[in-house]
Design an enzyme around this catalytic site. Structure first.
Site, PDB file in Angstrom:
ATOM      1  N   GLN A 129       0.856  -1.193   0.000  1.00 35.42           N
ATOM      2  CA  GLN A 129       0.000   0.000   0.000  1.00 35.42           C
ATOM      3  C   GLN A 129       0.886   1.235   0.000  1.00 35.42           C
ATOM      4  O   GLN A 129       1.754   1.375   0.856  1.00 35.42           O
ATOM      5  CB  GLN A 129      -0.903  -0.004   1.246  1.00 35.42           C
ATOM      6  CG  GLN A 129      -1.831   1.202   1.306  1.00 35.42           C
ATOM      7  CD  GLN A 129      -2.650   1.244   2.591  1.00 35.42           C
ATOM      8  OE1 GLN A 129      -2.552   0.348   3.429  1.00 35.42           O
ATOM      9  NE2 GLN A 129      -3.444   2.276   2.743  1.00 35.42           N
ATOM     10  N   SER A 130       0.671   2.149  -0.969  1.00 37.27           N
ATOM     11  CA  SER A 130       1.530   3.327  -1.057  1.00 37.27           C
ATOM     12  C   SER A 130       0.795   4.627  -0.723  1.00 37.27           C
ATOM     13  O   SER A 130       1.432   5.663  -0.551  1.00 37.27           O
ATOM     14  CB  SER A 130       2.149   3.436  -2.457  1.00 37.27           C
ATOM     15  OG  SER A 130       1.139   3.554  -3.428  1.00 37.27           O
ATOM     16  N   HIS A 166      -8.525   3.196  -0.954  1.00 35.23           N
ATOM     17  CA  HIS A 166      -8.823   3.166  -2.396  1.00 35.23           C
ATOM     18  C   HIS A 166      -8.939   1.740  -2.912  1.00 35.23           C
ATOM     19  O   HIS A 166      -8.371   0.813  -2.336  1.00 35.23           O
ATOM     20  CB  HIS A 166      -7.749   3.909  -3.185  1.00 35.23           C
ATOM     21  CG  HIS A 166      -6.346   3.398  -2.983  1.00 35.23           C
ATOM     22  ND1 HIS A 166      -5.607   3.644  -1.842  1.00 35.23           N
ATOM     23  CD2 HIS A 166      -5.547   2.652  -3.778  1.00 35.23           C
ATOM     24  CE1 HIS A 166      -4.421   3.087  -1.956  1.00 35.23           C
ATOM     25  NE2 HIS A 166      -4.354   2.460  -3.114  1.00 35.23           N
TER      26      HIS A 166
END
Ligand SMILES: [Zn+2]
Length: 104
Positions: A85-86, A91
């Site tokens: 996850q960045s 989202h």
């Protein structure tokens, strides 16, 4: 930052927007179609997945993905460091435009 895209202070290729949800193209291009569907209100991934808004976010994600990936697609969320996850802002990824089996 997704909140900046929502505020329109950061450019993005926005494909859909309503009161609560926004869809735009991912800057990453590992596969031909990489879209992101987000709640406009900032919330973590964990919050998104336990909030009633997920039904709306998921419905719009599936609709837009079907429009852009006639032969099928995948919808997913990454959680945490091991999930790659960045963005903290919750989202969904919609990916497709190619047979995903050839991308392992
Ligand atoms: Zn945010």
């Amino acid at each position: 930052m997704f909140c900046n895209i929502v505020a329109k202070t950061e450019p993005a290729d926005i494909l859909y927007e309503d009161e609560e949800v926004m869809v735009f193209r991912n800057k990453l291009t590992w596969v031909p179609v990489m879209l992101l569907c987000i709640p406009k209100n900032h919330m973590t991934q964990a919050k998104l997945w336990t909030d009633p808004i997920l039904a709306h976010v998921g419905k719009i994600a599936a609709y837009l993905a079907a429009e852009h990936c006639e032969e099928g697609f995948r919808i997913l969320s990454n959680f945490g460091r091991h999930g790659l996850q960045s963005q903290e802002h919750g989202h969904l990824h919609m990916i497709g435009g190619v047979n995903l089996g050839s991308y392992a």
